[in-house]
Design a protein around this motif. Structure first.
Motif, PDB file in Angstrom:
ATOM      1  N   TYR A  88       0.877  -1.167   0.000  1.00 17.77           N
ATOM      2  CA  TYR A  88       0.000   0.000   0.000  1.00 17.77           C
ATOM      3  C   TYR A  88       0.915   1.218   0.000  1.00 17.77           C
ATOM      4  N   ASN A  89       0.460   2.309  -0.589  1.00 16.45           N
ATOM      5  CA  ASN A  89       1.287   3.521  -0.657  1.00 16.45           C
ATOM      6  C   ASN A  89       0.881   4.430   0.485  1.00 16.45           C
ATOM      7  N   LYS A  90       1.547   4.212   1.610  1.00 12.35           N
ATOM      8  CA  LYS A  90       1.090   4.878   2.816  1.00 12.35           C
ATOM      9  C   LYS A  90       1.545   6.336   2.866  1.00 12.35           C
ATOM     10  N   CYS A  91       2.796   6.554   2.549  1.00 13.17           N
ATOM     11  CA  CYS A  91       3.382   7.855   2.844  1.00 13.17           C
ATOM     12  C   CYS A  91       3.654   8.701   1.608  1.00 13.17           C
ATOM     13  N   PHE A  92       2.660   9.474   1.203  1.00  8.90           N
ATOM     14  CA  PHE A  92       2.903  10.506   0.199  1.00  8.90           C
ATOM     15  C   PHE A  92       3.317  11.788   0.918  1.00  8.90           C
ATOM     16  N   ILE A  93       4.132  12.603   0.261  1.00  9.54           N
ATOM     17  CA  ILE A  93       4.417  13.945   0.775  1.00  9.54           C
ATOM     18  C   ILE A  93       3.667  14.915  -0.124  1.00  9.54           C
ATOM     19  N   VAL A  94       2.960  15.849   0.510  1.00  7.57           N
ATOM     20  CA  VAL A  94       2.259  16.879  -0.254  1.00  7.57           C
ATOM     21  C   VAL A  94       2.864  18.226   0.105  1.00  7.57           C
ATOM     22  N   TRP A  95       3.302  18.940  -0.923  1.00  6.61           N
ATOM     23  CA  TRP A  95       3.719  20.327  -0.697  1.00  6.61           C
ATOM     24  C   TRP A  95       2.543  21.216  -1.091  1.00  6.61           C
ATOM     25  N   ASP A  96       1.903  21.815  -0.081  1.00  2.00           N
ATOM     26  CA  ASP A  96       0.795  22.750  -0.312  1.00  2.00           C
ATOM     27  C   ASP A  96       1.417  24.112  -0.640  1.00  2.00           C
ATOM     28  N   LYS A  97       1.262  24.532  -1.918  1.00  2.00           N
ATOM     29  CA  LYS A  97       1.960  25.725  -2.406  1.00  2.00           C
ATOM     30  C   LYS A  97       1.229  27.029  -2.099  1.00  2.00           C
ATOM     31  N   ASN A  98       0.063  26.893  -1.427  1.00  2.00           N
ATOM     32  CA  ASN A  98      -0.723  28.065  -1.050  1.00  2.00           C
ATOM     33  C   ASN A  98      -1.017  28.958  -2.268  1.00  2.00           C
ATOM     34  N   GLN A  99      -1.417  28.302  -3.359  1.00  4.37           N
ATOM     35  CA  GLN A  99      -1.776  29.031  -4.585  1.00  4.37           C
ATOM     36  C   GLN A  99      -3.204  29.548  -4.460  1.00  4.37           C
ATOM     37  N   PRO A 100      -3.469  30.772  -4.878  1.00  2.40           N
ATOM     38  CA  PRO A 100      -4.860  31.238  -4.847  1.00  2.40           C
ATOM     39  C   PRO A 100      -5.721  30.379  -5.783  1.00  2.40           C
ATOM     40  N   GLU A 101      -6.982  30.134  -5.361  1.00  8.03           N
ATOM     41  CA  GLU A 101      -7.880  29.294  -6.178  1.00  8.03           C
ATOM     42  C   GLU A 101      -8.100  29.903  -7.562  1.00  8.03           C
ATOM     43  N   SER A 102      -7.982  31.238  -7.657  1.00  8.54           N
ATOM     44  CA  SER A 102      -8.240  31.913  -8.937  1.00  8.54           C
ATOM     45  C   SER A 102      -7.223  31.497 -10.009  1.00  8.54           C
ATOM     46  N   LEU A 103      -6.042  31.072  -9.574  1.00  2.00           N
ATOM     47  CA  LEU A 103      -5.018  30.652 -10.552  1.00  2.00           C
ATOM     48  C   LEU A 103      -5.245  29.178 -10.907  1.00  2.00           C
ATOM     49  N   ASN A 104      -6.394  28.885 -11.514  1.00  2.00           N
ATOM     50  CA  ASN A 104      -6.751  27.473 -11.634  1.00  2.00           C
ATOM     51  C   ASN A 104      -5.986  26.704 -12.714  1.00  2.00           C
ATOM     52  N   ASN A 105      -5.061  27.375 -13.408  1.00  5.69           N
ATOM     53  CA  ASN A 105      -4.211  26.659 -14.360  1.00  5.69           C
ATOM     54  C   ASN A 105      -2.939  26.148 -13.691  1.00  5.69           C
ATOM     55  N   PHE A 106      -2.710  26.573 -12.450  1.00  5.73           N
ATOM     56  CA  PHE A 106      -1.502  26.168 -11.723  1.00  5.73           C
ATOM     57  C   PHE A 106      -1.878  25.179 -10.638  1.00  5.73           C
ATOM     58  N   SER A 107      -1.027  24.178 -10.439  1.00  6.57           N
ATOM     59  CA  SER A 107      -1.388  23.197  -9.412  1.00  6.57           C
ATOM     60  C   SER A 107      -1.188  23.818  -8.034  1.00  6.57           C
ATOM     61  N   MET A 108      -2.109  23.467  -7.114  1.00  7.57           N
ATOM     62  CA  MET A 108      -2.056  24.030  -5.763  1.00  7.57           C
ATOM     63  C   MET A 108      -1.125  23.216  -4.872  1.00  7.57           C
ATOM     64  N   ALA A 109      -0.714  22.052  -5.379  1.00  9.07           N
ATOM     65  CA  ALA A 109       0.146  21.184  -4.569  1.00  9.07           C
ATOM     66  C   ALA A 109       1.025  20.332  -5.465  1.00  9.07           C
ATOM     67  N   GLU A 110       2.106  19.840  -4.896  1.00  7.85           N
ATOM     68  CA  GLU A 110       2.968  18.859  -5.585  1.00  7.85           C
ATOM     69  C   GLU A 110       3.020  17.632  -4.695  1.00  7.85           C
ATOM     70  N   ALA A 112       4.884  13.860  -3.721  1.00 11.81           N
ATOM     71  CA  ALA A 112       6.044  12.974  -3.858  1.00 11.81           C
ATOM     72  C   ALA A 112       5.650  11.578  -3.361  1.00 11.81           C
ATOM     73  N   TRP A 113       5.978  10.569  -4.164  1.00  9.97           N
ATOM     74  CA  TRP A 113       5.843   9.170  -3.742  1.00  9.97           C
ATOM     75  C   TRP A 113       7.041   8.871  -2.827  1.00  9.97           C
ATOM     76  N   THR A 114       6.807   8.118  -1.755  1.00 18.80           N
ATOM     77  CA  THR A 114       7.946   7.711  -0.929  1.00 18.80           C
ATOM     78  C   THR A 114       7.886   6.214  -0.665  1.00 18.80           C
ATOM     79  N   SER A 115       9.042   5.661  -0.313  1.00 22.97           N
ATOM     80  CA  SER A 115       9.107   4.231   0.011  1.00 22.97           C
ATOM     81  C   SER A 115       8.891   4.013   1.511  1.00 22.97           C
ATOM     82  N   PHE A 116       8.573   5.081   2.255  1.00 20.12           N
ATOM     83  CA  PHE A 116       8.498   4.968   3.717  1.00 20.12           C
ATOM     84  C   PHE A 116       7.142   4.454   4.191  1.00 20.12           C
ATOM     85  N   ASP A 117       7.213   3.656   5.249  1.00 21.24           N
ATOM     86  CA  ASP A 117       5.991   3.166   5.886  1.00 21.24           C
ATOM     87  C   ASP A 117       5.683   4.094   7.069  1.00 21.24           C
ATOM     88  N   LYS A 118       5.281   5.314   6.731  1.00 18.47           N
ATOM     89  CA  LYS A 118       4.976   6.339   7.740  1.00 18.47           C
ATOM     90  C   LYS A 118       3.658   6.980   7.321  1.00 18.47           C
TER      91      LYS A 118
END
Ligand SMILES: C[S@@+](CC[C@H](N)C(=O)[O-])C[C@H]1O[C@@H](n2cnc3c(N)ncnc32)[C@H](O)[C@@H]1O
Length: 209
Positions: A88-110, A112-118
């Motif tokens: 199971y893919n337990k530990c994703f890392i999400v970088w919340d970029k704090n993008q305004p919702e109005s910029l809907n062509n830009f992703s609000m987050a990135e 990362a897949w990790t191999s960690f069981d955290k």
């Protein structure tokens, strides 16, 4: 010691034995720009960016998993083939970029897949604080320092196969980790070295292997 070379990552990885690195923290091209024709910071040369925005092949991932014990791979949502590697893919890392919702062509987050069981983790840091960029996909040093605090243990050897602007090199230097990294583009490589040295003129930097 921070070792940074100007070469293809496949060439770099062949020099290392199985499991040499404790942790690979990598940010490969996601391969989305050619398909979507959008994204990225327009102040950079988009033709150049489109040229290298090609997803790495399976051979790259096989080598990465051979030379490193654990992996953190940015763009994990674009590399679906990684998901069945774990039960199971337990530990994703999400970088919340704090993008305004109005910029809907830009992703609000990135992601990362990790191999960690955290448990999964979120790092909140405004993309607008990421100033003085020298690379179109430059990640903040603060993000990499946080990753090192959360996922790396003192004395571990870190690998970066896609240096870009050199932010992970600076984060490793600031946090006391050894790093081996490479960048294929001579232009990005030269800019990264200049920036890394400007940030810490006393850095122990090795430019040859
Ligand atoms: C997404 S960017 C990395 C950005 C970096 N994380 C930063 O914060 O600046 C990917 C980088 O990998 C480089 N690259 C692409 N293919 C490569 C390869 N085969 N070997 C080494 N570097 C490569 C590109 O030139 C680009 O600079």
């Amino acid at each position: 010691m921070i070792q940074v070379t100007n070469e293809d990552n496949m060439k770099l990885m062949t020099r290392y034995k199985d499991g040499h690195f404790d942790l690979a923290i990598v940010d490969p091209p996601y391969g989305i720009l050619n398909k979507t024709k959008r994204g990225g910071d327009k102040k950079f040369n988009m033709k150049e960016y489109i040229k290298w925005d090609v997803k790495p092949n399976q051979e790259y991932f096989d080598e990465l998993f051979r030379v490193s014990k654990n992996q953190i791979i940015w763009g994990g949502n674009y590399f679906g083939h990684l998901w069945p590697r774990c039960e199971y893919n337990k530990c994703f890392i999400v970088w919340d970029k704090n993008q305004p919702e109005s910029l809907n062509n830009f992703s609000m987050a990135e992601m990362a897949w990790t191999s960690f069981d955290k448990p999964s983790k979120i790092f909140r840091y405004s993309v607008r604080k990421n100033r003085n960029k020298i690379h179109p996909t430059q990640k903040p040093v603060e993000l990499y320092e946080w990753i090192l605090r959360m996922f790396a243990k003192k004395g571990e050897k870190i690998l970066d196969t896609h240096l870009g602007s050199g932010t992970l090199a600076t984060a490793c230097d600031n946090s006391g980790f050894e790093l081996v990294a490479c960048e294929i583009s001579e232009a990005y490589y030269k800019k990264a070295i200049k920036k890394i040295k400007e940030i810490n003129p006393k850095i122990k930097l090795k430019l040859k292997f």
